[in-house]
Design an enzyme around this catalytic site. Structure first.
Site, PDB file in Angstrom:
ATOM      1  N   LYS A  78       6.417  -6.887   3.779  1.00  0.00           N
ATOM      2  CA  LYS A  78       7.027  -6.179   2.622  1.00  0.00           C
ATOM      3  C   LYS A  78       8.303  -6.501   2.296  1.00  0.00           C
ATOM      4  O   LYS A  78       8.831  -6.132   1.305  1.00  0.00           O
ATOM      5  CB  LYS A  78       6.284  -4.371   3.193  1.00  0.00           C
ATOM      6  CG  LYS A  78       4.938  -4.238   2.094  1.00  0.00           C
ATOM      7  CD  LYS A  78       4.742  -2.904   2.921  1.00  0.00           C
ATOM      8  CE  LYS A  78       3.404  -2.224   2.508  1.00  0.00           C
ATOM      9  NZ  LYS A  78       3.487  -0.785   2.716  1.00  0.00           N
ATOM     10  N   ASP A 114       5.084   2.739  -3.138  1.00  0.00           N
ATOM     11  CA  ASP A 114       4.469   3.051  -1.852  1.00  0.00           C
ATOM     12  C   ASP A 114       5.157   5.312  -1.448  1.00  0.00           C
ATOM     13  O   ASP A 114       4.135   5.931  -1.628  1.00  0.00           O
ATOM     14  CB  ASP A 114       4.843   2.792   0.214  1.00  0.00           C
ATOM     15  CG  ASP A 114       4.307   1.555   0.151  1.00  0.00           C
ATOM     16  OD1 ASP A 114       2.725   1.496  -0.433  1.00  0.00           O
ATOM     17  OD2 ASP A 114       4.608   0.741   0.973  1.00  0.00           O
TER      18      ASP A 114
END
Length: 297
Positions: A78, A114
């Protein structure tokens, strides 16, 4: 990019969306996204692509070359994919990590869904009040998103990690996004950690611990009635953290709500359509239940 439900699928014209992770085969993202693509009649297919860290930039370049529509990015990529993007959204810049890639005429856009997905799930599951105390365990990409979500909920956040500098960075991010109070406790500080856990309503695990049956540090496993164990791990649905909490009278939630929430925001970026959330949740739930069934001899 649409097709009739009765049409054979995929075909030579089907475009791909992928999940990049190491590992990646455990993910429910293919089930929920492919169910959504079928429900909306979109000629897209979602695949899991296990990608070792040393290959991630080459794989991203290859996906662009074959005209992939987009990708999700999970651990451990990420943060490393940030430099592969031409444009970062404000959310990705804030979180400091990318979990969604979208190839466009403006180049490769990196986004992060997220924090939005987790904030949505926490609100639905817990209805938290401003100033409520949280313990956030972790200092990686998932923890960064969790810090943003908890900050936006005006929570009082104790960040728990192994390294002081990494935990302070997560705490600063929570403070910058609206947390009412922040502090840092290291995993080795047993008494301070126990006190922080005792003062919190919710302990949130933002690490991969539990995916392979691992327990969390002992004080995090000692919740009491009225407290909540919230695990971003969703497979297995009952991690040692959640099992210990329930055994002691606390409640527990796994990470399926966050998975669906962040997936819906990614879907909307790739397709320009409102995500069929009920379809996605049903597909993910069915797949997770099937995985929990014992294998037949």
């Amino acid at each position: 990019m649409t097709f009739e439900a009765s049409t054979a699928w995929p075909t030579a014209s089907t475009r791909i969306v992928v999940l990049l992770g190491w590992p990646a085969r455990h993910s429910l993202s293919p089930e929920l996204h492919n169910a959504a693509f079928r429900a909306d009649g979109l000629d897209l297919v979602y695949l899991a692509v296990p990608t070792p860290p040393q290959a991630v930039h080459d794989v991203v370049a290859a996906l662009g070359a074959v005209e992939a529509v987009g990708a999700n990015v999970t651990v451990p990529h990420k943060r490393s994919v940030v430099e592969a993007c031409d444009v970062l959204t404000a959310e990705a810049q804030l979180v400091g990590a990318v979990n969604t890639l979208h190839w466009t005429e403006d180049g490769l856009i990196g986004d992060n869904t997220d924090a939005r997905g987790l904030g949505e799930a926490l609100t639905a599951d817990l209805s938290p009040a401003p100033g409520e105390r949280w313990v956030l365990f972790g200092t990686g990409g998932a923890a960064r998103a969790a810090a943003v979500a908890l900050g936006r909920l005006a929570g009082a956040v104790t960040v728990v990690g192994r390294r002081q500098a990494a935990a302070e960075e997560i705490a600063e991010l929570a403070a910058r996004t609206g947390a009412s109070d922040v502090e840092v406790v290291l995993t080795e500080q047993g008494e301070r950690l126990s006190a922080a856990v005792a003062a919190a309503r919710t302990v949130l695990n933002a690490t991969p611990l539990g995916m392979g049956g691992e327990a969390l540090p002992a004080p995090l496993m000692e919740l009491r009635p009225g407290q909540v164990a919230y695990d971003l791990v969703y497979d297995p649905a009952e991690t040692p953290f959640l099992a210990a909490a329930r055994a002691r009278g606390a409640s527990g939630h796994h990470g399926l709500g966050m998975l669906v929430g962040q997936a819906a925001v990614s879907y909307e970026r790739w397709t320009g359509r409102s995500a069929p959330r009920a379809t996605m949740l049903a597909a993910a739930t069915a797949a997770l239940v099937a995985r929990q069934q014992p294998e037949r001899p």
